[in-house]
Motif scaffolding. Structure first.
Motif, PDB file in Angstrom:
ATOM      1  N   GLU A  63       0.824  -1.206   0.000  1.00  0.00           N
ATOM      2  CA  GLU A  63       0.000   0.000   0.000  1.00  0.00           C
ATOM      3  C   GLU A  63       0.856   1.253   0.000  1.00  0.00           C
ATOM      4  O   GLU A  63       0.583   2.234  -0.717  1.00  0.00           O
ATOM      5  CB  GLU A  63      -0.924  -0.027   1.228  1.00  0.00           C
ATOM      6  CG  GLU A  63      -1.944   1.105   1.288  1.00  0.00           C
ATOM      7  CD  GLU A  63      -2.993   0.988   0.198  1.00  0.00           C
ATOM      8  OE1 GLU A  63      -3.585   2.015  -0.170  1.00  0.00           O
ATOM      9  OE2 GLU A  63      -3.217  -0.147  -0.293  1.00  0.00           O
ATOM     10  N   LEU A  64       1.946   1.235   0.807  1.00  0.00           N
ATOM     11  CA  LEU A  64       2.844   2.400   0.857  1.00  0.00           C
ATOM     12  C   LEU A  64       3.535   2.608  -0.476  1.00  0.00           C
ATOM     13  O   LEU A  64       3.674   3.757  -0.961  1.00  0.00           O
ATOM     14  CB  LEU A  64       3.861   2.179   1.981  1.00  0.00           C
ATOM     15  CG  LEU A  64       4.843   3.322   2.245  1.00  0.00           C
ATOM     16  CD1 LEU A  64       4.088   4.593   2.638  1.00  0.00           C
ATOM     17  CD2 LEU A  64       5.843   2.960   3.330  1.00  0.00           C
ATOM     18  N   GLU A  65       4.003   1.536  -1.093  1.00  0.00           N
ATOM     19  CA  GLU A  65       4.644   1.668  -2.404  1.00  0.00           C
ATOM     20  C   GLU A  65       3.668   2.207  -3.434  1.00  0.00           C
ATOM     21  O   GLU A  65       4.024   3.033  -4.300  1.00  0.00           O
ATOM     22  CB  GLU A  65       5.186   0.307  -2.845  1.00  0.00           C
ATOM     23  CG  GLU A  65       6.370  -0.182  -2.013  1.00  0.00           C
ATOM     24  CD  GLU A  65       6.778  -1.592  -2.399  1.00  0.00           C
ATOM     25  OE1 GLU A  65       6.093  -2.176  -3.285  1.00  0.00           O
ATOM     26  OE2 GLU A  65       7.751  -2.118  -1.810  1.00  0.00           O
ATOM     27  N   LYS A  66       2.446   1.805  -3.380  1.00  0.00           N
ATOM     28  CA  LYS A  66       1.435   2.303  -4.325  1.00  0.00           C
ATOM     29  C   LYS A  66       1.215   3.804  -4.160  1.00  0.00           C
ATOM     30  O   LYS A  66       1.149   4.562  -5.144  1.00  0.00           O
ATOM     31  CB  LYS A  66       0.136   1.542  -4.104  1.00  0.00           C
ATOM     32  CG  LYS A  66      -0.976   1.927  -5.056  1.00  0.00           C
ATOM     33  CD  LYS A  66      -2.229   1.082  -4.778  1.00  0.00           C
ATOM     34  CE  LYS A  66      -3.351   1.493  -5.734  1.00  0.00           C
ATOM     35  NZ  LYS A  66      -4.581   0.719  -5.459  1.00  0.00           N
ATOM     36  N   LYS A  67       1.139   4.279  -2.899  1.00  0.00           N
ATOM     37  CA  LYS A  67       0.948   5.701  -2.655  1.00  0.00           C
ATOM     38  C   LYS A  67       2.159   6.506  -3.124  1.00  0.00           C
ATOM     39  O   LYS A  67       2.016   7.601  -3.698  1.00  0.00           O
ATOM     40  CB  LYS A  67       0.700   5.941  -1.161  1.00  0.00           C
ATOM     41  CG  LYS A  67      -0.650   5.437  -0.675  1.00  0.00           C
ATOM     42  CD  LYS A  67      -0.839   5.737   0.798  1.00  0.00           C
ATOM     43  CE  LYS A  67      -2.213   5.259   1.276  1.00  0.00           C
ATOM     44  NZ  LYS A  67      -2.400   5.523   2.746  1.00  0.00           N
ATOM     45  N   LYS A  86       4.196   5.765  -5.477  1.00  0.00           N
ATOM     46  CA  LYS A  86       4.179   5.773  -6.937  1.00  0.00           C
ATOM     47  C   LYS A  86       3.169   6.790  -7.465  1.00  0.00           C
ATOM     48  O   LYS A  86       3.444   7.544  -8.414  1.00  0.00           O
ATOM     49  CB  LYS A  86       3.843   4.368  -7.443  1.00  0.00           C
ATOM     50  CG  LYS A  86       3.968   4.209  -8.945  1.00  0.00           C
ATOM     51  CD  LYS A  86       3.729   2.764  -9.350  1.00  0.00           C
ATOM     52  CE  LYS A  86       3.877   2.610 -10.852  1.00  0.00           C
ATOM     53  NZ  LYS A  86       3.632   1.217 -11.294  1.00  0.00           N
ATOM     54  N   GLU A  87       2.000   6.869  -6.877  1.00  0.00           N
ATOM     55  CA  GLU A  87       1.004   7.852  -7.294  1.00  0.00           C
ATOM     56  C   GLU A  87       1.486   9.277  -7.053  1.00  0.00           C
ATOM     57  O   GLU A  87       1.258  10.184  -7.864  1.00  0.00           O
ATOM     58  CB  GLU A  87      -0.301   7.609  -6.520  1.00  0.00           C
ATOM     59  CG  GLU A  87      -1.008   6.320  -6.921  1.00  0.00           C
ATOM     60  CD  GLU A  87      -2.253   6.083  -6.088  1.00  0.00           C
ATOM     61  OE1 GLU A  87      -2.458   6.881  -5.137  1.00  0.00           O
ATOM     62  OE2 GLU A  87      -2.986   5.121  -6.351  1.00  0.00           O
ATOM     63  N   GLU A  88       2.194   9.492  -5.942  1.00  0.00           N
ATOM     64  CA  GLU A  88       2.730  10.821  -5.646  1.00  0.00           C
ATOM     65  C   GLU A  88       3.783  11.223  -6.670  1.00  0.00           C
ATOM     66  O   GLU A  88       3.835  12.373  -7.135  1.00  0.00           O
ATOM     67  CB  GLU A  88       3.316  10.823  -4.233  1.00  0.00           C
ATOM     68  CG  GLU A  88       3.844  12.165  -3.768  1.00  0.00           C
ATOM     69  CD  GLU A  88       2.768  13.212  -3.605  1.00  0.00           C
ATOM     70  OE1 GLU A  88       3.090  14.416  -3.606  1.00  0.00           O
ATOM     71  OE2 GLU A  88       1.588  12.816  -3.476  1.00  0.00           O
ATOM     72  N   GLU A  89       4.647  10.299  -7.081  1.00  0.00           N
ATOM     73  CA  GLU A  89       5.653  10.601  -8.102  1.00  0.00           C
ATOM     74  C   GLU A  89       5.000  10.906  -9.442  1.00  0.00           C
ATOM     75  O   GLU A  89       5.402  11.834 -10.171  1.00  0.00           O
ATOM     76  CB  GLU A  89       6.615   9.409  -8.241  1.00  0.00           C
ATOM     77  CG  GLU A  89       7.541   9.233  -7.043  1.00  0.00           C
ATOM     78  CD  GLU A  89       8.438   8.035  -7.218  1.00  0.00           C
ATOM     79  OE1 GLU A  89       8.303   7.341  -8.253  1.00  0.00           O
ATOM     80  OE2 GLU A  89       9.264   7.768  -6.302  1.00  0.00           O
ATOM     81  N   ARG A 131       3.506  14.959 -13.516  1.00  0.00           N
ATOM     82  CA  ARG A 131       2.502  15.684 -14.276  1.00  0.00           C
ATOM     83  C   ARG A 131       2.592  17.193 -14.044  1.00  0.00           C
ATOM     84  O   ARG A 131       2.396  18.009 -14.947  1.00  0.00           O
ATOM     85  CB  ARG A 131       1.106  15.181 -13.910  1.00  0.00           C
ATOM     86  CG  ARG A 131       0.795  13.792 -14.460  1.00  0.00           C
ATOM     87  CD  ARG A 131      -0.716  13.527 -14.411  1.00  0.00           C
ATOM     88  NE  ARG A 131      -1.236  13.649 -13.057  1.00  0.00           N
ATOM     89  CZ  ARG A 131      -1.307  12.639 -12.186  1.00  0.00           C
ATOM     90  NH1 ARG A 131      -0.878  11.433 -12.547  1.00  0.00           N
ATOM     91  NH2 ARG A 131      -1.798  12.834 -10.995  1.00  0.00           N
ATOM     92  N   GLU A 132       2.897  17.587 -12.810  1.00  0.00           N
ATOM     93  CA  GLU A 132       2.986  19.014 -12.502  1.00  0.00           C
ATOM     94  C   GLU A 132       4.207  19.651 -13.162  1.00  0.00           C
ATOM     95  O   GLU A 132       4.222  20.853 -13.445  1.00  0.00           O
ATOM     96  CB  GLU A 132       3.039  19.217 -10.988  1.00  0.00           C
ATOM     97  CG  GLU A 132       1.720  18.906 -10.297  1.00  0.00           C
ATOM     98  CD  GLU A 132       1.842  19.068  -8.802  1.00  0.00           C
ATOM     99  OE1 GLU A 132       2.975  19.291  -8.330  1.00  0.00           O
ATOM    100  OE2 GLU A 132       0.800  18.970  -8.105  1.00  0.00           O
TER     101      GLU A 132
END
Length: 1707
Positions: free
Chosen positions: A1128-1132, A1134-1137, A1142-1143
């Motif tokens: 779950e932590l790795e997934k979060k 990855k989404e943050e990166e 995108r920004e």
């Protein structure tokens, strides 16, 4: 079997450390199991077998040659026997229901017993007629010692570990009463034996009460105890360690000397019953700072250490367990094995003699003449010491070596039997007399024993698994010759076959070893087999060359269940010769087929096993109380059945027959050597003997008590003529047959079988004995300790293995070597391994080479794997060849991880539960959470009052109290209004005014000075409060407590509201400060300043909610994440990166803001001031001289703009600094203002806490008063209970008084009748002798009145003579017992009467017939006189008993009156306590006119009054004082003249009286002869001196005459001394002659007994019956003649009473 004969006890040996005693002059008596042993000092032994039901305590009479034994059963009896005839003297019944615990004889005819469960009673018996005299209840503590006073049987001393009581017996004819006198035991530490000091009179807060009526109550009432607990409260609270009495001895003066467990010696005064420590041992060396000192110690400080000589004179702990009194002093002995004589005459503690005994002493006993003392020890030895002899002259009488027997067997030859005790002591006894001839110890705990029929060797099984072989070829010199270790655990069973070829052993591990019984092969083990379960018994039966063995075992893992499995196998001579082909391996485990091994199942669990002829097998049922007979199969089952056996389904045996047997489960079986008799022993203490042909008939004996475990072992002698038994009582018994006429033949068959076996084995026995004699004596191997630094064998092997692996060589495991303590099986195993090594050496070498090659290949593959890319590398586990081992290790690791994880989870769960409990108790349930407010600048901290929400019960109780109080107030107001309305019509104006004043006073509320607190000023006021002066009842006090608690609650609530306001204010201030801090931070950033910014935050005390949540930064260790959490932590992440990527792309909003407005939405001044003015380009590229005019103008313009910018910046900077200081000042002021508010809140809390404490103090006072009321009620209940108890005792005492009075009156009537008859007999003398002349009648009357002179005997109460004969060792010789006094008086009287009745005393002229008639009449008169005297003594005793009962009744009456007075006083105290209220007042300083003490004011003798009263009293005092002074001045002058006149009058009266006296003296003076002589003689002094000379001469003459008389008396005394010495020498010679005659008589009796055995028994029974019948007829005739004589005397007495007196009156 009963037709064979009966068994009689031949001898018994053993001693359990119990009491001993001299029953005769040189015979010591003690208890040996169920028997009583009598040992003479010359070694002669006699045994008496007690036939009762169980054996309880035992006692020996010190003088009357009798002993008593108590049974141990339901309704036990006590039987008294006479020694040496063992005649039954008496049987004492109905003394106990289950058991007796202790028993003792007095020196007369009385016996004292103490019963156990359930009575716990002390019983006094008259054992001569079996009468129970008195009974009294005791505590249930075990009794350590029970004794009679040897000089006064009316005193009995009973000691337990916690108490000591002396019971005094009071007698009224046939009524006896036992009264206790308790002795308080002193403390172990002598320094604690003093009375507590009185409490110092130090003023305390409790003594500051102005008027307090205190009530003294006992501790029991304060503790709320009523009944028995109240009586023993002091004993319960007494935690002082006190001495533990173990033994005691009486002195002739009635004092008691007590020996204690800790080595202390006490002396109890017989008059005041107070104990004094004569000696106390020094404290142990481990406690040098101990204050304990000896009562006679000479060491006053810790520096005064005792010397070595002084230490030898000390008695240490356990050294005074036994005490006994002698004329020379007190003999003391104990665990240190030293007998000491303590001097009792010296004031200081002094030891006169020290006699070493060698072992711990358990019992002491003096002989009847106190010349010898018998000592028994804990090791089973008896010693006799001649008092006054040398200390090293102690005679060792017997050495039994105390301990339980674990094995017994008969030695080949039928002369000796061998036993072994549990400590490994092997003893050899003679069979005929039971004499101990030798002993030897194997040095380790023994469990079993077996004697070889073939060799004179005894095998002993031990707990270490060894079999020790003892050489008994010379029975008087046994020696251990060898030892074989067969088992790792204990060896529990050893059995020889009937021929002695094989020794079979068994252990709890199920291994059964067969050992060669021959010494020529060094007792080599042959082989073994196994049986499942624990082995219970082993039995063998030999026929020709086959020995069949049966083993029973228990597979249920509970030994109490008995054996349920039977193993049967056989060993033959052919099997032994070809052993290698009949065992499975070199471990020598027998092949089942070779030994025909059979395992069978018992249908009923059993105990013991016996194998007889024709495969008959016997065992005892566990629960059926039966003896079962089975038939064992000859051959093992077939293959299919064999499969079933190994699958756990053995064949079952079915009993062929069953017979009645023992009553309790457990026991053993033993077959006689000739195989015809079967003996069984059980836990019921019985031994049953049966013949195999008639198993339903048996002979039973009970050699051991079933309470101690019954019979342990039974064994036959070789010829079966003797049977040996032993139990758990440490006693070995030998029974011999008393054959009947039919049993003689069977006995001969047994002896012939023994003789045939002896003949058959004679040569083999001779050869084997010779081999045993050549064996060296066994010495146990020494277990040497490993030397420090020495390398062990395992370490050497590990190093060799590492070295071989490093050098890549072949490692060869060394052949294992058996350790020193290896068992025979382990040795054989190592031998087999060594043989296998030699046989397969080449194969093992090839395998080692292949393993080395494989290791090299794998190591090369590992090196190649290391250099491969990561994608091509293999895991380390891929190279593991042993996948199963790898999986196993992985599974173990996972299991360990799961276990640790589970433990951690459980610990966490426990902590979570504890956290939730604490949170719920201390946080969730709090209505007002506890928090504090801290100051900003100081350390001041103010906390609120944490408060729970009031429970529904509390709310309900408050509502009830409030409602009830409102109703009471309304009722009072209504009554007052009604009263005022009734008084108004007749009221005067003055009354109205007074009423108005009163109304004004009553309408006003009470002031704080009288309410006792300031609660009303802080929200705690209420109109419902009771006045402190009206709290009289319990309900009022309880209601006041509830209202006060409500007031405290309201006060706290009021403060908490203010606290919350201040708390919210601080939160507001912090919020404002944070807003200002944002501006300050901006200013500091603009000014580029570094200053500390005040950042106020709430602490954990102000924000306690933060304690309930844990922030991430508070956790100092890395957080553990599960696999799901990590995903779950790795997934979060990855989404943050992805979001950040995108920004970073094309953002139109930010791009437009930068292009249109420079990236900001608002232009600020400070931002503009931060921008610098751009410098013209020419100023940086050209020199100033090269500038043009335009450029110079531009330069000046630039400089001007720069200067303006700098000025603007400086102005803005100052503005910012001013704003910064202003903001900081505002923050400081706001914080300071909050601190001032907090200070005010703190001061208010101080006052509120004071108010709360005042209210709580009132609550505590009220609760204390309620507690005192409860204590008073408890005390009243206890007094009422005591009153009822005293009334009950008074009723019983009154009944006893009436009965005593009635019995005394009846006895007095009998006494008067006897007196009257005696007088009639005196008066009837002339009528009886009317046939003689008057002169002869006068002579005969004088002879009739003559009485023999008998020396008066002293009683116990008579003081002892000051000059006692110290040559007599008996300390009680001057105070003989009552029975001895009566016997001496009777014998002396008979002798004196016989002297009076001699023919030589006949007067002249009197016929012999008349003289005989006179003698008979005189004897009758003397007996009558003696009877009257006895009756008079009894009457006096009854009168004394009656007076004591009267005193007791009066004492109870006084006690009742005292209790009644105490109850009345308690009632008065209770009323006074309820009326004399304790009031809490608040007074200002200056209003207290009491002198202060050192600490606080003492108001004990003070009174509280109104100030106006004092002022009015002072004014009155002044007025009265002035008037008194005026009157005193007036009367002073007037009284002056009166006093002067009175003095003159008195003087003249005295002169007149003096003159009158002088005149009277002159008138009445008499002129005596002395005065006349003085006046007439001129030489008066000379005449006086002459008279004095004559008187002195007379005195000298009288002195000479007195000296002459003294010399004459001394001469007479000297002659008497010579006469006494001659009489003593004659008595000594007569004693010697008597001893020689006794020896001669004993020899003759012995010879006669020996000859009697050889005589024929024909006609003996018939003659005996005739003698008995004749004896009975003679006794009957004597009884009838005596009865006729009594009837004749009665007829004569009646005739004389009715006979008319026809006496002629002489004128």
């Amino acid at each position: 079997m009963d037709s064979v004969g009966s068994l009689e006890l031949s001898w018994a040996q053993g001693y359990n450390g119990g009491k001993i005693g001299y029953i005769d002059k040189d015979v010591i008596c003690y208890q040996a199991g169920s028997n009583v042993k009598f040992v003479s000092e010359d070694g002669t032994e006699t045994v008496y077998n007690f036939k009762g039901n169980g054996v309880g305590p035992f006692a020996v009479h010190p003088t009357n040659k009798c002993f008593a034994i108590a049974e141990q059963s339901l309704n036990p009896k006590i039987t008294v026997f006479m020694y040496p005839t063992f005649r039954e003297v008496a049987v004492l019944k109905d003394g106990s229901k289950l058991e007796y615990r202790s028993m003792i004889f007095s020196h007369s005819e009385y016996l004292g017993t103490i019963s156990g469960v359930p009575e716990f009673q002390l019983i006094l018996w008259r054992y001569t007629d079996g009468t129970k005299l008195a009974t009294v209840d005791l505590v249930s503590d075990p009794v350590t010692c029970l004794t009679f006073n040897p000089g006064n049987w009316r005193q009995i001393c009973v000691t337990t570990e916690n108490s000591m009581t002396i019971w005094n017996t009071e007698q009224s004819d046939n009524k006896y009463v036992l009264l206790p006198q308790k002795v308080k035991l002193p403390a172990e530490n002598p320094s604690l034996n003093f009375d507590d000091e009185k409490d110092r009179d130090i003023p305390t807060r409790a003594s500051t009460r102005m008027s307090r009526y205190t009530v003294d109550l006992p501790k029991a009432a304060i503790a709320g105890l009523v009944g028995e607990k109240a009586e023993v409260l002091e004993e319960i609270q007494d935690t002082t360690p006190r001495v533990v009495p173990l033994s005691h001895a009486w002195s002739p003066s009635g004092d008691v000397f007590v020996g204690c467990k800790g080595g202390q010696i006490l002396r109890v005064d017989g008059e005041i019953y107070k104990a004094k420590i004569l000696y106390c041992p020094l404290p142990p060396a481990s406690a040098p700072n101990s204050r304990a000192t000896s009562a006679t110690s000479r060491y006053n400080s810790q520096m005064d250490l005792p010397t070595a000589d002084e230490v030898k004179e000390m008695i240490f702990e356990g050294g005074a367990d036994c005490v006994s009194l002698h004329r020379k002093g007190l003999y003391v002995a104990g665990q240190d094995g030293m007998l000491r004589l303590v001097d009792l005459k010296s004031e200081e503690f002094k030891i006169l003699e020290k006699i070493p005994i060698g072992n711990s002493v358990t019992a002491l006993s003096f002989s009847s003449n106190y010349k010898r003392i018998a000592v028994a020890t804990s090791k089973g030895t008896f010693h006799v010491y001649e008092v006054g002899a040398a200390p090293d002259s102690v005679k060792n009488l017997k050495d039994f070596h105390m301990g339980n027997f674990v094995g017994i067997s008969c030695l080949a030859g039928n002369e000796y039997c061998v036993s072994v005790r549990e400590d490994g002591e092997l003893q050899v006894w003679t069979i005929d007399k039971g004499l101990l001839i030798s002993s030897v110890s194997v040095g380790i705990q023994a469990l079993c024993l077996a004697c070889c029929p073939m060799v004179h060797v005894a095998a002993v099984g031990t707990v270490s698994g060894h079999v020790f072989y003892v050489d008994l070829t010379f029975p008087k010199k046994p020696r251990v010759v060898t030892a074989k270790r067969l088992y790792q655990g204990p060896l529990t069973h050893l059995t020889y076959d009937s021929e002695g070829k094989y020794l079979v052993s068994g252990s709890d591990d199920g291994h059964v070893f067969v050992i060669d019984g021959r010494a020529s092969v060094n007792f080599k083990p042959i082989g073994y087999t196994t049986i499942p379960g624990d082995i219970q018994s082993i039995s063998t039966h030999s026929t020709n060359t086959v020995t069949k063995i049966v083993v029973t075992s228990n597979t249920s893992k509970n030994k109490r269940n008995g054996a349920d499995t039977v193993l049967s196998f056989r060993v033959t001579d052919e099997l032994v010769k070809d052993l290698r082909n009949n065992v499975n391996s070199l471990k020598y485990d027998f092949k089942d087929a070779s030994i025909k091994r059979i395992i069978l199942k018992l249908p009923i669990p059993g105990y013991g096993a016996a194998l007889a002829e024709e495969n008959s097998f016997f065992t005892l049922g566990q629960t059926s109380k039966k003896l079962y007979q089975f038939s064992l199969p000859e051959e093992p089952p077939k293959k299919e059945e064999h499969m079933h056996i190994h699958m756990g389904k053995p064949n079952e045996l079915f009993p062929e027959a069953e017979f009645d047997s023992h009553q309790l489960p457990g026991g053993k079986l033993q077959l006689s050597p000739h195989g015809k008799w079967l003996a069984s022993c059980g836990t019921d203490g019985a031994v049953q003997l049966r013949a195999l042909g008639t198993l339903d008939r048996f002979v039973t004996v009970k050699p051991h008590d079933y309470h101690l475990g019954g019979v342990r072992i039974v064994a036959f002698a070789d010829d079966a003529q003797n049977i040996f038994t032993t139990g758990y009582d440490g006693v070995l018994c030998c029974y011999s047959w008393k054959f009947s006429s039919t049993g003689v033949g069977k006995a001969k068959s047994a002896m012939e079988a023994a003789r045939a076996r002896k003949t058959r084995l004679m040569q083999i026995q001779k050869d084997e004995d010779e081999v045993v004699r050549n064996f060296p004596e066994y010495s146990p191997p020494s277990n040497s300790r490993p030397v420090s630094g020495e390398i062990t064998q395992a370490e050497k092997e590990r190093r060799a293995l590492e070295k071989a692996q490093e050098s890549d060589e072949i490692y060869r495991t060394p052949t294992p070597v058996a350790p020193k303590d290896a068992t025979w099986q382990q040795v054989q195993e190592f031998e087999s391994i060594k043989e296998e090594d030699n046989e397969y050496a080449s194969v093992k070498q090839d395998l080692r080479v292949q393993i080395r090659d494989m290791r090299r290949t794998i190591q090369g593959m590992l090196k190649q794997n290391e250099v491969l890319p990561d994608i091509e590398k293999l895991g380390r586990h891929e190279f593991d060849l042993d996948i199963e081992e790898q999986n196993r290790l992985q599974a173990e690791a996972d299991a360990e991880v799961n276990r640790v994880k589970e433990e951690i989870e459980f610990e966490n769960l426990a902590k979570i539960y504890l956290r939730e409990m604490i949170k719920r108790e201390c946080w969730d349930e709090m209505d007002v959470k506890g928090r504090a407010i801290q100051s900003f600048f100081t350390s001041l901290e103010v906390s609120n009052f944490p408060m729970r929400k009031r429970s529904a019960a509390t709310e309900k109780q408050l509502q009830i109290v409030s409602t009830r109080r409102k109703i009471q107030l309304a009722d009072v107001a209504a009554r007052k209004a009604e009263l005022e309305a009734s008084q108004k019509p007749g009221a005067t104006p003055a009354d109205d005014e007074a009423a108005d004043v009163d109304e004004g006073d009553e309408s006003g509320k009470e002031k704080p000075s009288t309410t006792g607190s300031l609660g009303a000023m802080y929200g705690g006021g209420s109109d419902l409060f009771f006045s402190q002066f009206d709290l009289h009842t319990r309900d009022q006090k309880v209601s006041q407590i509830v209202l006060l608690e409500d007031a405290i609650y309201r006060i706290k609530n009021t403060f908490n509201k203010e606290f919350d306001e201040v708390y919210q204010k601080k939160l507001s201030e912090i919020s404002k400060i944070k807003d200002k801090n944002k501006r300050i931070v901006k200013i500091l950033a603009d000014l580029d300043l570094i200053e500390d910014v005040v950042q106020p935050v709430l602490s954990i005390y102000e924000d306690p909610e933060s304690l309930l949540t844990v922030e991430d930064h508070e956790v100092k260790v890395e957080k553990y994440l599960t696999a799901e959490q990590r995903k779950e932590l790795e997934k979060k992440e990855k989404e943050e990166e992805e979001r950040k990527m995108r920004e970073k792309g094309d953002n139109a909003r930010e791009r437009g803001l930068d292009m249109m407005m420079g990236g900001v939405l608002e232009i600020k001044k400070e931002d503009e001031l931060k921008k610098d003015i751009p410098k013209p380009l020419f100023m940086s590229t050209k020199e100033p001289n090269d500038w043009t005019e335009d450029e110079q103008k531009l330069a000046k313009e630039y400089e001007k703009r720069v200067k303006e910018l700098q000025e603007e910046r400086e102005k803005y900077r100052k503005q910012l600094e001013t704003e910064l200081r202003k903001l900081q000042s505002m923050i400081h002021d706001s914080m300071q203002g909050f601190d001032d508010t907090l200070t005010q809140l703190f001061m208010k809390k101080i006052k509120i806490m004071m108010v709360i404490y005042q209210e709580e103090l009132k609550i505590l006072r009220l609760r204390y008063s309620l507690l005192v009321e409860e204590e008073l009620e408890t005390r009243e209940k206890e007094l009422n209970r005591l009153m009822e108890h005293k009334k009950t005792m008074k009723a019983l005492t009154a009944t006893a008084l009436m009965e005593s009075k009635k019995h005394m009156d009846a006895f007095k009537e009998q006494y008067d009748i006897l007196n009257a008859e005696d007088k009639v007999m005196d008066k009837a003398f002339k009528r009886e002798f009317h046939d003689v002349t008057a002169v002869q009648q006068d002579q005969l009357y004088r002879l009739f009145r003559k009485r023999p002179r008998i020396p008066r005997l002293k009683g116990f109460d008579t003081p002892a003579p000051s000059t006692a004969d110290t040559s007599i060792p008996n300390p009680f010789a001057d105070r003989p017992s009552t029975a001895r006094q009566h016997a001496q008086a009777k014998s002396q009287l008979d002798a004196a009467i016989q002297d009076l009745d001699k023919i030589s005393n006949i007067p002249e002229g009197v016929e012999e017939a008349v003289w005989q008639r006179l003698c008979a009449y005189r004897r009758e008169k003397i007996e009558n006189d003696l009877l009257i005297k006895q009756k008079a003594l009894i009457l006096a005793e009854m009168d004394n008993f009656y007076k004591k009962r009267v005193e007791e009744d009066e004492r109870l009456k006084n006690d009742m009156e005292g209790i009644f007075d105490t109850l009345n006083k308690l009632h008065d105290d209770r009323i006074r306590f309820n009326l004399n209220l304790e009031v809490q007042l608040m007074l200002k300083q200056g209003q207290v006119e009491v002198d202060p003490t050192n600490f606080i004011h003492d108001y004990k003798d003070s009174a509280l009054i109104h100030r106006g009263v004092v002022e009015e009293l002072n004014s009155n005092i002044k007025q009265l004082g002035e008037s008194k002074i005026t009157s005193m001045m007036e009367s002073k002058d007037f009284r002056k003249g009166i006093i002067q006149l009175e003095w003159e009058q008195k003087r003249m009266l005295m002169q007149m009286e003096d003159l009158k006296n002088k005149m009277k003296d002159i008138q009445f003076m008499k002129v005596t002869r002395e005065i006349q002589l003085y006046l007439s003689n001129e030489d008066y002094d000379g005449k006086k001196s002459e008279e004095i000379g004559k008187l002195e001469q007379t005195i000298l003459t009288q002195l000479k005459h007195h000296e002459k008389n003294v010399r004459e008396k001394k001469r007479i005394i000297k002659d008497l001394g010579k006469t006494i010495k001659s009489r003593d020498s004659e008595n000594f010679s007569m004693d010697n002659d008597l001893a020689e005659l006794n020896v001669t008589v004993n020899e003759r009796r012995h010879i006669d007994d020996v000859n009697a055995e050889r005589r024929s028994d024909t006609g003996t029974e018939k003659r005996y019956q005739e003698i008995v019948q004749r004896r009975k007829l003679v006794d009957l005739a004597k009884a009838q003649a005596q009865e006729v004589a009594v009837l004749r005397a009665e007829v004569e007495r009646l005739r004389m009473r009715t006979f008319p007196a026809l006496v002629q009156v002489e004128h």
